[in-house]
Design a protein around this motif. Sequence first.
Motif, PDB file in Angstrom:
ATOM      1  N   SER A   1       0.775   4.301  -2.792  1.00 47.66           N
ATOM      2  CA  SER A   1       0.706   5.721  -2.431  1.00 47.66           C
ATOM      3  C   SER A   1       1.904   6.480  -2.996  1.00 47.66           C
TER       4      SER A   1
ATOM      5  N   THR B   1      -3.630  12.378  -2.351  1.00 51.30           N
ATOM      6  CA  THR B   1      -3.295  11.073  -2.933  1.00 51.30           C
ATOM      7  C   THR B   1      -3.977   9.906  -2.240  1.00 51.30           C
ATOM      8  N   THR B   2      -4.370  10.053  -0.979  1.00 48.83           N
ATOM      9  CA  THR B   2      -5.015   8.949  -0.260  1.00 48.83           C
ATOM     10  C   THR B   2      -6.274   9.427   0.455  1.00 48.83           C
TER      11      THR B   2
ATOM     12  N   SER C   1       0.829  -1.210   0.000  1.00 50.44           N
ATOM     13  CA  SER C   1       0.000   0.000   0.000  1.00 50.44           C
ATOM     14  C   SER C   1       0.864   1.262   0.000  1.00 50.44           C
TER      15      SER C   1
END
Length: 548
Positions: free
Chosen positions: A170, A191-192, A166
């Motif tokens: 990212s 971005t997340t 993950s």
Amino acid sequence: MLKTHIGDKSSPCKMHKKTFVTNAEETSHTRTHTKDKRFSCEVCGKTFKTKPDATIHMRRTHTGEKPFSCKCCDKAFPTKAELKLHVRTHTGEKPYACKVCGKAFTTNTGIKSHMRTHTGEKPFSCEVCGKAFATSSTAIRHMRRIHTGEKRFSCKTCGKTFVTNSEVTSHMRTHTKENRYLCEVCDEALTTSTELKSHMRTHTGNKPYSCKVCGKAFTTSSNAMKHMRRIHIGDKRFNCEVCGKTFVTNAEVTSHMRTHTKEKPYSCEVCNKAFNHKSSVTIHMLKTHIGDKSSPCKMHEKTCVTNAEETPHTRTHRKDKRFSCEVCGKTFTNKSDATIHMRRTHTGEKPFSCKCCDKAFPTNTELKSHVRTHTGEKPYACKVCGKAFTHESVVAMHIRREHTGGKPFSCNGCNKMFATSTHSKIHMRTHTGEKPYACDVCGKAFASITMLKSHMRTHTGEKPFSCEVCGKAFATSSTAIRHMRRIHTGEKRFSCKTCGKTFVTNAEVTSHMRIHTKETPYSCEECGKTFTKQSLAVKHMRRIHSGE
């Protein structure tokens, strides 16, 4: 039929009471007890309990095959189960709800992990240090980050390695510039989803995480945790392998390591200038290329590049000093000032060292200024006379002293005027008697850090300033300048406005003026006799009262 309508589970596990619909399910489950891993990867030899697990491993690790694609965004996945979970990000479906607080989740795993925030259960423990965790993934990350240092996932673009996949996903967005999460209030792209949630709290003011000791509230759990470690328990579990310095978080270690490696992984897209931190690139872009100063101060016309700059600046008007020194309690308007104070006054830490002479400094700014003594660089020039200086602030002082005569800062005690606020503050200490800078060798205290540095040379014998003509060395730059003017050039640029007598330094003019004004600002603490110079008061004290 058996699972959904009849509910017949005729294959019970012999180890406990859990039952299964088919013998195949029971057999697969039994292997979790027997540790039987009969299915192995043909590439790396890793073993698995079930064939599907081996197939998924092959796709994720070796082949990269993703046969299941999303019809909404064309994103592909190695398993159908992962596709189903992903589709819920489009539909918004969250079928699993918490019976305690009502919060809903997209997966059954998510609800189980969440329930542990209510029960406090931490069933997964570290095999090395015994620390307990609520989820197995957190325990695995802990093992890799703290004990093994294993980073098995790498970026295919730049080769940087990470602990989890993950994190790679990212990180990849720094290359693709993909910002999937957009703030509905200010249109900022993140971005997340985690970053978006944290960002939204800057608009709502919501601070759901509070300190259990002092009750202070925070927008993120990580900030609350860092506060607890820094302020209350002093836990600094992460240390630098080079110098041994300890930190509260691993991210701080990573950032600190760049002071040793000189790594600057973030660069400006316009001029390619490199920086240690991503935030530094943003500020550089705004200041240098865009020139956008969109955060005006409400008190006057001064503008700041970022809200982060505007907030500390605004505090100078409100006298808001929310950052305090953990040792002496002194307060500051911003965190960086508190850090610098800690290094200069209490710890003596100097993490920035010069490559030319190995001299060290508490801040990178001071190091940059010092390096100019080696390079001879003087990037700031006076617009009036063209004289060049190493610092922008020195140019401003030069213009006030030599050209405009402006002294905008006044002393509240005697109304004396000064060219800079720093000189005004130091002067105020002659009224208050404050001497915050003490010598570690003899204990003598001084009103300014410059005075302390000069004094320290009486112990070390260091004389870093030399005359360009005869080579004579001096402990201070001002002494070297006076020597040059008195012995070699004969220059006396400062004159008395009353009688016209000229002097080498402005300080000599000030002292001389007391002949005309009859001012005697220095007095003996024993008998009260007054003097025009501090040196005369000291000599009097030694001769008359101390008997020296």
